[in-house]
Design a protein around this motif. Structure first.
Motif, PDB file in Angstrom:
ATOM      1  N   ILE A   1      -5.140   3.273  14.489  1.00  0.00           N
ATOM      2  CA  ILE A   1      -4.061   3.286  13.507  1.00  0.00           C
ATOM      3  C   ILE A   1      -3.120   2.149  13.857  1.00  0.00           C
ATOM      4  CG2 ILE A   1      -2.236   4.663  12.424  1.00  0.00           C
ATOM      5  CD1 ILE A   1      -4.963   6.026  12.231  1.00  0.00           C
ATOM      6  N   TYR A   2      -2.640   1.450  12.842  1.00  0.00           N
ATOM      7  CA  TYR A   2      -1.689   0.387  13.104  1.00  0.00           C
ATOM      8  C   TYR A   2      -0.602   0.367  12.043  1.00  0.00           C
ATOM      9  CZ  TYR A   2      -3.803  -2.438   9.423  1.00  0.00           C
ATOM     10  OH  TYR A   2      -4.244  -2.891   8.220  1.00  0.00           O
ATOM     11  N   CYS A   3       0.524  -0.205  12.411  1.00  0.00           N
ATOM     12  CA  CYS A   3       1.669  -0.332  11.514  1.00  0.00           C
ATOM     13  C   CYS A   3       1.570  -1.659  10.784  1.00  0.00           C
ATOM     14  CB  CYS A   3       2.970  -0.270  12.320  1.00  0.00           C
ATOM     15  SG  CYS A   3       4.430  -0.646  11.319  1.00  0.00           S
TER      16      CYS A   3
ATOM     17  N   ALA B   1       2.397  -2.420  15.541  1.00  0.00           N
ATOM     18  CA  ALA B   1       2.185  -1.436  16.608  1.00  0.00           C
ATOM     19  C   ALA B   1       0.866  -0.724  16.300  1.00  0.00           C
ATOM     20  CB  ALA B   1       3.331  -0.435  16.647  1.00  0.00           C
ATOM     21  N   SER B   2       0.201  -0.237  17.335  1.00  0.00           N
ATOM     22  CA  SER B   2      -1.066   0.453  17.109  1.00  0.00           C
ATOM     23  C   SER B   2      -1.281   1.531  18.158  1.00  0.00           C
ATOM     24  CB  SER B   2      -2.229  -0.540  17.171  1.00  0.00           C
ATOM     25  OG  SER B   2      -2.438  -0.966  18.496  1.00  0.00           O
ATOM     26  N   THR B   3      -2.362   2.275  17.973  1.00  0.00           N
ATOM     27  CA  THR B   3      -2.709   3.310  18.945  1.00  0.00           C
ATOM     28  C   THR B   3      -3.198   2.695  20.247  1.00  0.00           C
ATOM     29  OG1 THR B   3      -4.912   3.458  17.968  1.00  0.00           O
ATOM     30  CG2 THR B   3      -3.286   5.115  17.281  1.00  0.00           C
ATOM     31  N   ARG B   4      -3.522   1.405  20.258  1.00  0.00           N
ATOM     32  CA  ARG B   4      -3.985   0.660  21.430  1.00  0.00           C
ATOM     33  C   ARG B   4      -5.312   1.168  21.968  1.00  0.00           C
ATOM     34  NH1 ARG B   4       0.348   0.076  25.863  1.00  0.00           N
ATOM     35  NH2 ARG B   4      -1.483  -0.848  26.809  1.00  0.00           N
TER      36      ARG B   4
ATOM     37  N   ALA C   1      -3.595  11.177  17.340  1.00  0.00           N
ATOM     38  CA  ALA C   1      -2.941  10.355  18.359  1.00  0.00           C
ATOM     39  C   ALA C   1      -1.720   9.641  17.780  1.00  0.00           C
ATOM     40  CB  ALA C   1      -3.928   9.345  18.934  1.00  0.00           C
ATOM     41  N   TRP C   2      -1.851   9.079  16.597  1.00  0.00           N
ATOM     42  CA  TRP C   2      -0.731   8.364  15.968  1.00  0.00           C
ATOM     43  C   TRP C   2       0.412   9.325  15.641  1.00  0.00           C
ATOM     44  CZ3 TRP C   2       0.827   3.497  15.249  1.00  0.00           C
ATOM     45  CH2 TRP C   2       1.886   3.286  14.376  1.00  0.00           C
ATOM     46  N   ASN C   3       0.083  10.485  15.142  1.00  0.00           N
ATOM     47  CA  ASN C   3       1.118  11.440  14.715  1.00  0.00           C
ATOM     48  C   ASN C   3       1.767  12.186  15.878  1.00  0.00           C
ATOM     49  OD1 ASN C   3       0.935  10.820  12.012  1.00  0.00           O
ATOM     50  ND2 ASN C   3      -0.588  12.392  11.597  1.00  0.00           N
ATOM     51  N   ARG C   4       1.210  12.103  17.063  1.00  0.00           N
ATOM     52  CA  ARG C   4       1.782  12.778  18.231  1.00  0.00           C
ATOM     53  C   ARG C   4       3.062  12.065  18.644  1.00  0.00           C
ATOM     54  NH1 ARG C   4      -2.566  13.192  21.323  1.00  0.00           N
ATOM     55  NH2 ARG C   4      -2.324  11.085  22.092  1.00  0.00           N
TER      56      ARG C   4
END
Length: 64
Positions: free
Chosen positions: A32-34, A39-42, A54-57
């Motif tokens: 997921i990225y912005c 920004a991303s989940t990396r 993971a992104w929503n956490r």
């Protein structure tokens, strides 16, 4: 009835800038990225659902 595999979770806004987040697939993995600040989940996840979770956490979601 909709297939459970096709359901997606609404992504929260970016925790850094509030921008719109999107799912990006790379072959069989997902991240997921912005769109605004990049920004991303990396990390890449094997399923879309894991990447969305993971992104929503957020730190504020931690259990007491």
């Amino acid at each position: 009835m909709a297939d459970a595999k096709m359901q997606t979770t609404a992504l929260k806004p970016c925790p850094f800038c509030g921008g719109e987040a999107r799912v990006q697939s790379y072959y069989r993995d997902y991240a997921i990225y912005c769109f605004k600040c990049n920004a991303s989940t990396r990390k890449f996840y094997p399923t879309r659902e894991e990447a969305e979770r993971a992104w929503n956490r957020r730190v504020s979601d931690a259990e007491d």
